[in-house]
Every structure is written in structure tokens, then in C-alpha cells.
Motif scaffolding. Structure first.
Motif, short mmCIF file in Angstrom:
data_model
loop_
_atom_site.label_atom_id
_atom_site.label_comp_id
_atom_site.label_asym_id
_atom_site.label_seq_id
_atom_site.Cartn_x
_atom_site.Cartn_y
_atom_site.Cartn_z
N ASN A 207 -2.14 7.59 -23.37
CA ASN A 207 -1.31 6.40 -23.24
C ASN A 207 -2.10 5.10 -23.20
N THR A 208 -3.29 5.13 -22.61
CA THR A 208 -4.00 3.90 -22.33
C THR A 208 -5.50 4.10 -22.40
N GLU A 209 -6.19 3.27 -23.17
CA GLU A 209 -7.62 3.44 -23.38
C GLU A 209 -8.44 3.14 -22.13
N ASN A 210 -7.95 2.27 -21.26
CA ASN A 210 -8.72 1.94 -20.04
C ASN A 210 -8.20 2.67 -18.81
N GLY A 211 -7.18 3.52 -18.98
CA GLY A 211 -6.71 4.37 -17.90
C GLY A 211 -5.59 3.84 -17.06
N VAL A 212 -5.15 2.58 -17.28
CA VAL A 212 -4.14 2.01 -16.40
C VAL A 212 -3.03 1.32 -17.18
N LEU A 213 -1.93 1.07 -16.47
CA LEU A 213 -0.77 0.41 -17.04
C LEU A 213 -0.34 -0.74 -16.14
N GLY A 214 0.41 -1.68 -16.70
CA GLY A 214 0.95 -2.76 -15.88
C GLY A 214 0.15 -4.04 -15.96
N ASP A 215 0.61 -5.03 -15.22
CA ASP A 215 -0.06 -6.34 -15.16
C ASP A 215 -0.76 -6.47 -13.81
N GLN A 216 -2.04 -6.19 -13.79
CA GLN A 216 -2.81 -6.19 -12.54
C GLN A 216 -2.98 -7.59 -11.97
N THR A 217 -2.83 -8.62 -12.80
CA THR A 217 -2.99 -9.99 -12.31
C THR A 217 -1.81 -10.43 -11.45
N ASP A 218 -0.75 -9.63 -11.42
CA ASP A 218 0.42 -9.93 -10.61
C ASP A 218 0.25 -9.47 -9.16
N ALA A 219 -0.90 -8.87 -8.86
CA ALA A 219 -1.13 -8.32 -7.51
C ALA A 219 -1.81 -9.34 -6.61
N THR A 220 -1.46 -9.30 -5.33
CA THR A 220 -2.13 -10.09 -4.30
C THR A 220 -2.19 -9.28 -3.02
N ALA A 221 -3.12 -9.65 -2.15
CA ALA A 221 -3.22 -8.97 -0.85
C ALA A 221 -1.96 -9.18 -0.02
N ASP A 222 -1.34 -10.34 -0.14
CA ASP A 222 -0.11 -10.60 0.61
C ASP A 222 1.00 -9.64 0.19
N LYS A 223 1.10 -9.38 -1.11
CA LYS A 223 2.09 -8.41 -1.58
C LYS A 223 1.74 -7.01 -1.07
N GLY A 224 0.44 -6.71 -1.05
CA GLY A 224 0.02 -5.43 -0.52
C GLY A 224 0.39 -5.25 0.93
N GLU A 225 0.27 -6.31 1.71
CA GLU A 225 0.64 -6.23 3.12
C GLU A 225 2.13 -5.99 3.27
N GLN A 226 2.94 -6.67 2.46
CA GLN A 226 4.38 -6.45 2.51
C GLN A 226 4.72 -4.99 2.20
N LEU A 227 4.08 -4.44 1.17
CA LEU A 227 4.32 -3.05 0.79
C LEU A 227 3.91 -2.10 1.92
N PHE A 228 2.75 -2.36 2.50
CA PHE A 228 2.23 -1.47 3.53
C PHE A 228 3.12 -1.48 4.76
#
Length: 256
Positions: A207-228
Motif C-alpha cells: 500500500n505504501t512505500e514508506n510504511g505509513v498512511l495519513g497526514d502526519q503534519t496534522d498531529a500535535t502533542a495537544d491532540k495526543g493529550e486529548q486522545l490519551f
């Protein structure tokens, strides 16, 4: 309570009064150019320890290698084959029951483990040995994941990136987020590997030459905290629900 930190005499009172254990599981596999191979097991252990700290229930050591053969083309990926994984997890869980544990939550952060953990849990329940269920963090908060990200991945995408940015920021290659996005694909649909209703891919590399999917630039630590925080709340509620059930009610129903 973390089992590995305790001396055996100090665990006696827990096993006398409680019968629930949290078992964190993940993988050691590629997560693109920007995330560590430990991504999944770091996330799983963080959730299990958080829930154990908040509830007082027992957290076992983490299972760091899972069913990841579909990532084998990428350097460093480790895996066990599905039959051996299922056998190991069933044996581990049965061994916990020798101490009085009869209900287990597999705190899982790797999609490749899900079906195998479900199979193990079903077998243990059929034998009326234990009630063991699989919990996947993002499946507990699907609406929040969808609200936070335009395209969440699934693998190595912004939801996992945000989580590691929050939990272990020093392990994220922030200077590679654009590379991860631009050399990967947005989604499985964009990989064009579903043909006439058939999933024609078997490995991540299909599926993917670099192994990943999605838009990684949309991530932030603040969003990670909300998820956690949100998923931790769900796991705590699951612990409390499971502990309150009568064991007999968790077992298979009689034949009609």
C-alpha cells in the motif's frame, strides 16, 4: 499496581481481594520515517499503567512483539507468527488464573493483534477458565479521532503521531513529518489496492512505500493529550464494569 515492581509477598493481598489484570500489548514494527518502532507498545503500556494507577488494578509487564509479519519488508520489524502468538497469550493468561485472576483486559495498541486476541479470549471463555477481552484505544473514542483529524491514517498516521508526541516527544522526528506525509499515501483507498471488492494487499509495503498512511503534519502533542485522556477514561470505566460483573454471568450461556 505494576506487577513487575512488587515483591511476591506484597502481591498476596491483591490476589486475595481482586481478580482483574490489565495486560498491555503492542508491537515492535516500522511506523514510518518519523516514529519509533516501539510506537504501539509504548502506547499500550501508557494506557495500562494509567488505568492501573487510577483504579488500583494490576498491570502486568508489556508484550512488546506481536503479529507484525505484514511489516517485515521494513528494517527492524520484529514479529511472531499468529499460531505462536495465540499459544503464548493463552498460556500467559492461563498462568495468571493460577494466582486467582479470572478476568483480563488485553490493553492493545496494534491492529494486527486484534483477531488473535479475540480468538484466545473466546477459547478461554469456552473453557470457563477466564473472561479475557481485547481493548483498542482508538476504537474506544472513534468520534474524537474523527473530529481531530481529517485523515487519521490508519498506520503511522496523525493519531499515532500525536500520541507519541504527547507520551514520548523526544522519539518523534518532527523534521520528517512532511516527508512521511508526502512519500506515503493518505488512505488505503488512495493506494488503489481494493479491486472489485477484494483486498488485494497483504503487506504494508503493498500500500505504501514508506510504511505509513495519513497526514502526519496534522498531529500535535495537544491532540495526543486529548486522545490519551479520553481513551484512559474509557479504559477505567471498562475496568470498573468488568470488576463488578459476576463471573458466572460472563461465561457462555447454556444450550437453548
Amino acid at each position: 499496581m505494576y506487577l513487575g515492581d512488587e515483591a511476591w509477598p506484597d502481591l498476596e493481598s491483591y490476589f486475595e481481594s481482586e481478580s482483574l489484570a490489565l495486560v498491555p500489548l503492542g508491537s515492535t514494527e516500522q511506523h514510518g520515517p518519523h516514529l519509533p518502532e516501539a510506537t504501539d507498545h509504548l502506547i499500550a503500556e501508557a494506557f495500562a499503567r494509567e488505568a492501573a494507577d487510577r483504579t488500583g488494578y494490576l498491570c502486568t509487564p508489556t508484550i512488546n512483539v506481536g503479529v507484525s509479519g505484514h511489516h517485515r519488508q521494513f528494517h527492524g520489524t520484529m514479529w511472531v507468527d499468529p499460531p505462536e502468538f495465540r499459544q503464548y497469550m493463552e498460556s500467559l493468561t492461563r498462568n495468571l488464573t493460577s494466582h486467582g485472576i479470572d478476568r483480563v483486559i488485553y490493553v492493545n495498541a496494534h491492529g494486527g493483534n486484534i483477531s488473535h486476541l479475540r480468538e484466545v479470549g473466546a477459547r478461554l471463555r469456552q473453557d470457563e477458565v477466564a473472561y479475557a477481552i481485547e481493548w483498542m484505544w482508538n476504537d474506544s473514542i472513534p468520534d474524537l479521532v474523527d473530529d481531530l483529524f481529517e485523515q487519521n491514517g490508519p498506520h503511522g498516521g496523525p493519531k499515532e503521531t500525536a500520541m507519541i508526541q504527547y507520551l514520548e516527544p523526544e522519539l518523534v522526528h518532527e523534521d520528517r513529518l512532511e516527508e512521511a506525509r508526502d512519500t506515503g499515501v493518505p488512505s488505503v483507498a488512495d493506494a488503489d489496492t481494493v479491486k472489485h471488492g477484494s483486498r488485494t494487499f497483504y503487506d504494508a509495503a503493498d500500500n505504501t512505500e514508506n510504511g505509513v498512511l495519513g497526514d502526519q503534519t496534522d498531529a500535535t502533542a495537544d491532540k495526543g493529550e486529548q486522545l490519551f485522556e479520553a481513551a484512559s477514561d474509557q479504559l477505567v470505566q471498562l475496568c470498573e464494569w468488568l470488576a463488578a460483573q459476576d463471573f458466572a454471568d460472563l461465561m457462555p450461556r447454556d444450550h437453548v
